[in-house]
Design a protein around this motif. Structure first.
Motif, mmCIF file in Angstrom:
data_model
loop_
_atom_site.group_PDB
_atom_site.id
_atom_site.type_symbol
_atom_site.label_atom_id
_atom_site.label_comp_id
_atom_site.label_asym_id
_atom_site.label_seq_id
_atom_site.Cartn_x
_atom_site.Cartn_y
_atom_site.Cartn_z
ATOM 1 N N THR A 62 0.878 -1.171 0.000
ATOM 2 C CA THR A 62 0.000 0.000 0.000
ATOM 3 C C THR A 62 0.915 1.221 0.000
ATOM 4 N N TYR A 63 0.322 2.407 0.009
ATOM 5 C CA TYR A 63 1.128 3.622 -0.122
ATOM 6 C C TYR A 63 0.810 4.630 0.962
ATOM 7 N N ASN A 64 1.879 5.203 1.474
ATOM 8 C CA ASN A 64 1.712 6.242 2.479
ATOM 9 C C ASN A 64 0.937 7.423 1.883
ATOM 10 N N ASN A 65 -0.055 7.880 2.619
ATOM 11 C CA ASN A 65 -0.862 9.025 2.186
ATOM 12 C C ASN A 65 -1.639 8.771 0.898
ATOM 13 N N ASP A 66 -1.983 7.523 0.631
ATOM 14 C CA ASP A 66 -2.780 7.232 -0.564
ATOM 15 C C ASP A 66 -4.217 7.674 -0.318
ATOM 16 N N ASP A 67 -4.641 8.682 -1.054
ATOM 17 C CA ASP A 67 -5.998 9.215 -0.904
ATOM 18 C C ASP A 67 -6.860 8.899 -2.125
ATOM 19 N N THR A 68 -6.426 7.903 -2.906
ATOM 20 C CA THR A 68 -7.121 7.611 -4.159
ATOM 21 C C THR A 68 -8.216 6.566 -4.003
ATOM 22 N N GLY A 69 -8.236 5.869 -2.880
ATOM 23 C CA GLY A 69 -9.198 4.795 -2.707
ATOM 24 C C GLY A 69 -8.722 3.477 -3.285
ATOM 25 N N TRP A 70 -7.518 3.479 -3.798
ATOM 26 C CA TRP A 70 -6.952 2.261 -4.378
ATOM 27 C C TRP A 70 -6.703 1.223 -3.285
ATOM 28 N N VAL A 71 -6.986 -0.025 -3.610
ATOM 29 C CA VAL A 71 -6.681 -1.109 -2.672
ATOM 30 C C VAL A 71 -5.859 -2.151 -3.422
ATOM 31 N N PRO A 72 -4.966 -2.847 -2.730
ATOM 32 C CA PRO A 72 -4.168 -3.881 -3.388
ATOM 33 C C PRO A 72 -5.071 -4.932 -4.008
ATOM 34 N N PRO A 73 -4.721 -5.466 -5.159
ATOM 35 C CA PRO A 73 -5.559 -6.455 -5.854
ATOM 36 C C PRO A 73 -5.974 -7.616 -4.974
ATOM 37 N N ARG A 74 -5.093 -8.037 -4.109
ATOM 38 C CA ARG A 74 -5.383 -9.213 -3.282
ATOM 39 C C ARG A 74 -6.533 -8.975 -2.316
ATOM 40 N N ASP A 75 -6.804 -7.683 -2.026
ATOM 41 C CA ASP A 75 -7.882 -7.373 -1.103
ATOM 42 C C ASP A 75 -9.239 -7.861 -1.609
ATOM 43 N N GLU A 76 -9.327 -8.158 -2.915
ATOM 44 C CA GLU A 76 -10.587 -8.654 -3.456
ATOM 45 C C GLU A 76 -10.810 -10.115 -3.086
#
Ligand code: SF4
Ligand code: SF4
Length: 81
Positions: A62-76
């Motif tokens: 994951t990324y520090n200060n990620d405010d894009t709503g992106w989640v790692p693919p595996r989270d699915e």
């Protein structure tokens, strides 16, 4: 680039495959520690790049200060934690 945006590794998910280390063209990860991902040059990371995170087979990045709503693919795939 920014010092605020850099990858954060979930070592409970990481299987130390070394892909992210070899993939990143900016040497954000310490190649001498390959295959253990150690972020030693965070300021080299490209702001809002998800390149390594998109390709991590375990969704460990994951990324520090990620405010894009992106989640790692595996989270699915709710098979961990
Ligand atoms: S790509 Fe993912 S699993 Fe492989 S070393 Fe990097 S963080 Fe760990
Ligand atoms: S997000 Fe992009 S620039 Fe940052 S470490 Fe991953 S591949 Fe390298």
């Amino acid at each position: 680039m920014t010092e605020e945006w850099y990858p954060v590794i979930n070592m409970q998910r990481c299987t130390q495959c070394g892909f992210c280390i070899n993939f990143c063209p900016r040497n954000v990860y310490d190649k001498s520690r390959n295959p253990v991902p150690m972020v030693t040059y965070p300021e080299g990371c490209v702001d809002h790049c998800h390149g390594c995170g998109k390709r991590c087979p375990n969704g460990a990045i994951t990324y520090n200060n990620d405010d894009t709503g992106w989640v790692p693919p595996r989270d699915e795939v709710h098979d961990l934690e």
